[in-house]
Enzyme design. Structure first.
Site, PDB file in Angstrom:
ATOM      1  N   SER A 134       0.316  -1.037   0.044  1.00 37.44           N
ATOM      2  CA  SER A 134      -0.404  -0.286   0.252  1.00 37.44           C
ATOM      3  C   SER A 134       0.900   0.861  -0.059  1.00 37.44           C
ATOM      4  CB  SER A 134      -1.092   0.622   1.207  1.00 37.44           C
ATOM      5  OG  SER A 134      -1.602   1.279   1.770  1.00 37.44           O
ATOM      6  N   TYR A 147      -1.894  -0.278  10.760  1.00 31.49           N
ATOM      7  CA  TYR A 147      -2.152  -0.942   9.318  1.00 31.49           C
ATOM      8  C   TYR A 147      -0.658  -0.653   8.538  1.00 31.49           C
ATOM      9  CZ  TYR A 147      -3.939  -1.315   4.955  1.00 31.49           C
ATOM     10  OH  TYR A 147      -4.150  -1.411   3.317  1.00 31.49           O
TER      11      TYR A 147
HETATM   12  P1  NDP Z   1     -11.531  -6.013   0.105  1.00 33.82           P
HETATM   13  O1  NDP Z   1     -12.157  -5.482   1.979  1.00 33.82           O
HETATM   14  O2  NDP Z   1     -12.714  -5.526  -0.661  1.00 33.82           O
HETATM   15  O3  NDP Z   1     -10.821  -8.016  -0.099  1.00 33.82           O
HETATM   16  C1  NDP Z   1     -10.744  -8.111   1.300  1.00 33.82           C
HETATM   17  C2  NDP Z   1     -10.408  -9.581   0.524  1.00 33.82           C
HETATM   18  O4  NDP Z   1      -9.030 -10.578   1.333  1.00 33.82           O
HETATM   19  C3  NDP Z   1     -11.800 -10.277   0.959  1.00 33.82           C
HETATM   20  O5  NDP Z   1     -11.950 -10.631  -0.832  1.00 33.82           O
HETATM   21  C4  NDP Z   1     -11.883 -10.645   2.028  1.00 33.82           C
HETATM   22  O6  NDP Z   1     -12.138 -12.073   2.092  1.00 33.82           O
HETATM   23  C5  NDP Z   1     -10.086 -11.129   2.101  1.00 33.82           C
HETATM   24  N1  NDP Z   1      -9.681 -11.490   3.445  1.00 33.82           N
HETATM   25  C6  NDP Z   1      -9.923 -11.096   4.363  1.00 33.82           C
HETATM   26  N2  NDP Z   1      -8.845 -11.286   5.442  1.00 33.82           N
HETATM   27  C7  NDP Z   1      -9.008 -12.410   5.177  1.00 33.82           C
HETATM   28  C8  NDP Z   1      -8.639 -14.143   6.241  1.00 33.82           C
HETATM   29  N3  NDP Z   1      -7.889 -13.962   7.631  1.00 33.82           N
HETATM   30  N4  NDP Z   1      -8.010 -15.125   5.043  1.00 33.82           N
HETATM   31  C9  NDP Z   1      -8.563 -14.800   4.255  1.00 33.82           C
HETATM   32  N5  NDP Z   1      -9.067 -14.084   3.057  1.00 33.82           N
HETATM   33  C10 NDP Z   1      -9.120 -12.234   4.032  1.00 33.82           C
HETATM   34  O7  NDP Z   1     -10.274  -5.181  -0.006  1.00 33.82           O
HETATM   35  P2  NDP Z   1      -9.236  -4.928  -0.790  1.00 33.82           P
HETATM   36  O8  NDP Z   1      -9.961  -5.840  -2.350  1.00 33.82           O
HETATM   37  O9  NDP Z   1      -9.350  -3.164  -0.850  1.00 33.82           O
HETATM   38  O10 NDP Z   1      -7.903  -5.575  -0.504  1.00 33.82           O
HETATM   39  C11 NDP Z   1      -7.017  -6.011  -1.176  1.00 33.82           C
HETATM   40  C12 NDP Z   1      -5.637  -5.351  -0.639  1.00 33.82           C
HETATM   41  O11 NDP Z   1      -5.125  -4.055  -1.559  1.00 33.82           O
HETATM   42  C13 NDP Z   1      -5.918  -5.550   0.585  1.00 33.82           C
HETATM   43  O12 NDP Z   1      -4.132  -6.201   1.091  1.00 33.82           O
HETATM   44  C14 NDP Z   1      -5.391  -4.273   1.530  1.00 33.82           C
HETATM   45  O13 NDP Z   1      -4.819  -3.757   2.111  1.00 33.82           O
HETATM   46  C15 NDP Z   1      -4.599  -3.671   0.218  1.00 33.82           C
HETATM   47  N6  NDP Z   1      -5.027  -1.858  -0.769  1.00 33.82           N
HETATM   48  C16 NDP Z   1      -5.993  -1.447  -1.017  1.00 33.82           C
HETATM   49  C17 NDP Z   1      -6.619  -0.632  -0.694  1.00 33.82           C
HETATM   50  C18 NDP Z   1      -7.748   0.370  -0.885  1.00 33.82           C
HETATM   51  O14 NDP Z   1      -8.085   1.278  -0.985  1.00 33.82           O
HETATM   52  N7  NDP Z   1      -8.502  -0.299  -1.353  1.00 33.82           N
HETATM   53  C19 NDP Z   1      -5.420   0.221  -0.477  1.00 33.82           C
HETATM   54  C20 NDP Z   1      -4.013  -0.049  -1.064  1.00 33.82           C
HETATM   55  C21 NDP Z   1      -3.931  -1.505  -0.267  1.00 33.82           C
HETATM   56  P3  NDP Z   1     -13.623 -12.621   3.172  1.00 33.82           P
HETATM   57  O15 NDP Z   1     -13.719 -11.788   3.460  1.00 33.82           O
HETATM   58  O16 NDP Z   1     -14.309 -13.187   2.332  1.00 33.82           O
HETATM   59  O17 NDP Z   1     -11.810 -13.432   3.957  1.00 33.82           O
END
Ligand code: NDP
Length: 241
Positions: A134, A147
């Site tokens: 990020s 974070y």
């Molecule tokens: P979302 O919340 O839309 O997606 C997060 C995903 O991670 C979901 O599919 C969730 O699935 C999964 N997840 C969370 N915890 C677990 C776990 N313990 N085991 C397995 N799966 C897990 O967020 P984003 O798409 O934005 O996030 C994706 C990545 O991008 C992250 O690493 C985030 O830090 C990073 N990011 C996002 C930014 C933004 O502005 N959105 C900016 C910079 C980085 P489920 O709940 O079904 O397990």
């Protein structure tokens, strides 16, 4: 069937992971999709995809899923460590369980899951691991302390792993997005912290769409194996912080 190699995506039930699954599928890759919620992954309705409801930290479950998918589609060529969690708060008010959970999913799971695929990649002299960091792994923001810590850590570990695997022909890449419109804010409770984040995002004309990040991931992966785009920082043009 497809002649392209197997791609594993964690956190494929939402946001960047779900959209990246769509784009890799459209490009012909067989997929192993992992997240705790099965239903949103089923709703993607993608061909040549093994879906597995598992916590990214459950190494045994992830290992079993990889074994099952490899029987169908051959060895993993890309591991995308995308699953992540962001719970913004001052440290003093932060739920300790969320401190633990953020480090577990943002830092520990990517390394443990990389350990599952690295031996095979070294043996084959090819393969790619992409970790999602990020912009919060490059600079500090208010109420982002934990974070920020997780993302600084994954940035450091990604570069360390890249150096370790370079001589084996295995690529390790960091993709560090700025603001993206996804469900990531769902772990930040209502109040001034959330309001501040949202009003900044509105002031810059909104975040990226997940498809922008997915496109960056796909094109980075599709560079020839001997080319490593080590770090991709992808953010809305209007984002100045
Ligand atoms: P979302 O919340 O839309 O997606 C997060 C995903 O991670 C979901 O599919 C969730 O699935 C999964 N997840 C969370 N915890 C677990 C776990 N313990 N085991 C397995 N799966 C897990 O967020 P984003 O798409 O934005 O996030 C994706 C990545 O991008 C992250 O690493 C985030 O830090 C990073 N990011 C996002 C930014 C933004 O502005 N959105 C900016 C910079 C980085 P489920 O709940 O079904 O397990």
């Amino acid at each position: 069937m497809t002649d392209k190699p197997l791609v594993v995506i964690t956190g494929a039930s939402s946001g960047i992971g779900a959209e990246t699954a769509r784009q890799f599928s459209a490009a012909g890759y067989p997929l192993l999709l992992i997240a705790r919620r099965l239903e949103p992954m089923s709703e993607l309705d993608l061909p040549n995809a093994v879906l597995r409801a598992a916590d990214a930290n459950d190494t045994q479950a992830v290992a079993a899923a990889i074994r099952d998918a490899e029987v169908q589609f051959g060895p993993v060529d890309l591991l995308l460590n995308n699953a992540g969690m962001m719970a913004l708060s001052s440290v003093v008010e932060q739920d300790p369980q969320k401190v633990q959970a953020m480090f577990d999913v943002n830092c520990v799971a990517p390394m443990k899951n990389a350990q599952l695929v690295i031996p095979g990649m070294i043996e084959r002299g090819r393969g790619t691991i992409i970790n999602i960091g990020s912009i919060a792994g490059k600079q500090l923001y208010g109420d982002h302390t934990v974070y920020n810590g997780t993302k600084y850590a994954i940035h450091a570990m990604t570069e360390g792993l890249r150096r370790e695997l370079a001589r084996h022909g295995v690529r390790v890449v960091l993709v560090a997005p700025g603001m993206v419109d996804t469900a990531l804010l769902s772990n930040t409770g209502e109040g001034a912290v959330l309001d501040g984040y949202l009003s900044y995002k509105e002031s810059i004309g909104g975040g990226l769409r997940p498809e922008h990040v997915a496109r960056a991931i796909l094109s980075t992966y599709e560079l020839p194996q001997e080319v490593t785009l080590r770090e991709v920082v992808v953010a809305p043009t209007g984002q100045d912080a």
